[in-house]
Design an enzyme around this catalytic site. Structure first.
Site, short mmCIF file in Angstrom:
data_model
loop_
_atom_site.label_atom_id
_atom_site.label_comp_id
_atom_site.label_asym_id
_atom_site.label_seq_id
_atom_site.Cartn_x
_atom_site.Cartn_y
_atom_site.Cartn_z
N TRP A 139 44.23 46.30 38.48
CA TRP A 139 43.37 46.00 37.33
C TRP A 139 42.49 47.19 36.96
CZ3 TRP A 139 45.05 42.67 34.16
CH2 TRP A 139 45.72 41.53 34.60
N ASP A 146 34.23 44.77 36.61
CA ASP A 146 35.18 43.70 36.27
C ASP A 146 35.20 42.74 37.46
OD1 ASP A 146 37.29 42.00 35.84
OD2 ASP A 146 38.80 43.58 35.61
N LYS A 157 39.82 32.38 37.04
CA LYS A 157 39.89 32.48 38.49
C LYS A 157 38.79 31.64 39.15
CE LYS A 157 42.62 36.07 37.44
NZ LYS A 157 42.60 37.38 36.83
C1 LIG Z 1 43.01 38.34 36.01
C2 LIG Z 1 42.27 39.62 35.92
C3 LIG Z 1 42.17 40.34 34.72
C4 LIG Z 1 42.87 39.89 33.46
O1 LIG Z 1 42.24 38.80 32.92
P1 LIG Z 1 42.67 38.21 31.49
O2 LIG Z 1 41.62 37.17 31.28
O3 LIG Z 1 44.06 37.67 31.65
O4 LIG Z 1 42.60 39.30 30.49
C5 LIG Z 1 41.42 41.49 34.70
N1 LIG Z 1 40.79 41.93 35.80
C6 LIG Z 1 40.87 41.28 36.99
C7 LIG Z 1 40.15 41.83 38.17
C8 LIG Z 1 41.61 40.11 37.07
O5 LIG Z 1 41.68 39.46 38.25
#
Ligand SMILES: *Cc1c(COP(=O)(O)O)cnc(C)c1O
Length: 366
Positions: free
Chosen positions: A108, A178, A202
């Site tokens: 990511w 993030d 998540k």
């Molecule tokens: C799942 C995830 C994303 C992507 O998320 P979306 O909502 O599908 O854009 C980005 N960063 C991390 C760390 C993730 O676990």
């Protein structure tokens, strides 16, 4: 504890969309057709209605309380997922000649880096690629240019299963995180950050929502060509309603925040997450079949990759586990192997069921 009300007992180890607490689902079910005497479902409440404004304000207040968030931060509830923030962050924070600094700790991070490169100069101050992302970075692995626009990192890498064991110290440079796969899994000192963002699916609620927490002084710096729907100033001024916000997902997030408060808050939530992770890592480390390659100080509490090293055997494991009610244990398509995501909503009993299954599978295959 059932994952789907009325269904056979299953545990869903999906990395996202992930399982939600059954208590939350039951509340949503009870309120589905008539929210709070309105005679309407939350899904069809106007986002400008008093009822919905109450739902949004309540969700925000609970999130602020859970994170002990200082007053000089705005909370945005937006569409577009975490990936939209890969663009929003540079468009809002990158000055015309300042570089943006990124730490690369896995899948990511790289996605965020690739998107930022579309908008300006990106410097990668450190990368754990050499370890195949079996570690995150340690504080002496990188140095931050004090003239940088911001420092971006991914505290928990959902696919690689690593996490930072420290908050990068960026001095005066705003720190951007993030936190999609670790937000609300443990206490966090929000005051260390300029921006925190997290896709909801998540640890927060259903898909379709991204939560952005942004410090006041970083609002109002966007480039002129920043799309209106990514501009923190527009979004903050309009209370996340520059267009229709994901109303039902915000409502569900509010229910999850309330559930977390009822769990005793994030200190207690962390204790349970540590216990779950320890149980699983212990069994994997003692296994004669499976292993986890991440260095122990960087092991994620939320996402636990493991593998037998044999893709056929791994596939058989995921398949028979699913047939036994343990769903979605296959690894990410980019990486293969297996992975158990054990977010807040995964009960201890789910991890117990998984470790029992691992031991049984092992006894039949070694
Ligand atoms: C799942 C995830 C994303 C992507 O998320 P979306 O909502 O599908 O854009 C980005 N960063 C991390 C760390 C993730 O676990």
């Amino acid at each position: 504890m059932v994952a789907a009300v009325g269904a056979e007992q299953i545990y869903n180890f999906c990395s996202g969309p992930a399982m939600l607490p059954p208590e939350v689902m039951l509340t949503a079910q009870a309120e589905m057709l008539d929210y709070n005497g309105s005679g309407m479902s939350v899904m069809s409440l106007s986002h400008r209605s008093e009822e919905f404004l109450g739902i949004q304000a309540d969700a925000e207040a609970r999130l602020r309380q859970l994170l002990s968030m200082p007053d000089n931060y705005r909370v945005l509830f937006l569409q577009g997922g975490a990936s939209s923030q890969f663009a929003a962050v540079p468009l809002n924070l990158m000055g015309s000649d300042q570089p943006a600094v990124y730490l690369d700790s896995g899948y990511w991070s790289q996605k965020a880096i690739a998107e930022a490169r579309r908008y300006g100069r990106v410097v990668i101050a450190g990368s754990s690629a050499e370890s195949q992302y079996c570690s995150a970075l340690s504080s002496n692995d990188y140095q931050i240019d004090p003239g940088a626009a911001y420092l971006h990192y991914t505290p928990n890498e959902t696919i690689d299963g690593n996490c930072f064991d420290h908050i990068p110290s960026a001095g005066c440079v705003p720190l951007v995180a993030d936190m999609s796969s670790c937000i609300l899994s443990e206490p966090v000192d929000v005051s260390e950050y300029g921006v925190i963002y997290a896709g909801a699916q998540k640890n927060i609620g259903p898909a379709g929502l991204v939560v952005v927490i942004v410090r006041d002084d970083l609002v109002g710096r966007a480039r002129a060509d920043c799309p209106r729907l990514l501009n923190y100033q527009t979004l903050a001024e309009q209370n996340s309603m520059a267009n229709t916000p994901p109303t039902f997902a915000i409502y569900m997030a509010g229910l999850v925040f309330r559930w977390l408060q009822e769990q005793g808050g994030l200190q207690d939530v962390k204790k349970r997450n540590v216990a779950k992770a320890q149980l699983l890592y212990d069994v994997i480390d003692n296994s004669r079949l499976f292993s986890n390659q991440v260095v122990s100080s960087n092991r994620s509490l939320m996402n636990v990759p493991f593998s037998s090293g044999n893709s056929v055997l791994d596939a058989e494991f995921a398949q028979t586990a699913a047939a036994n009610g343990l769903k979605n244990l296959q690894g990410h398509r980019s990486k293969g192997g297996l992975r158990a995501s054990i977010y807040n909503a995964m009960p201890y009993s789910g991890v117990e069921a998984l470790v029992n299954f691992i031991e049984k599978f092992e006894s039949q295959h070694v």
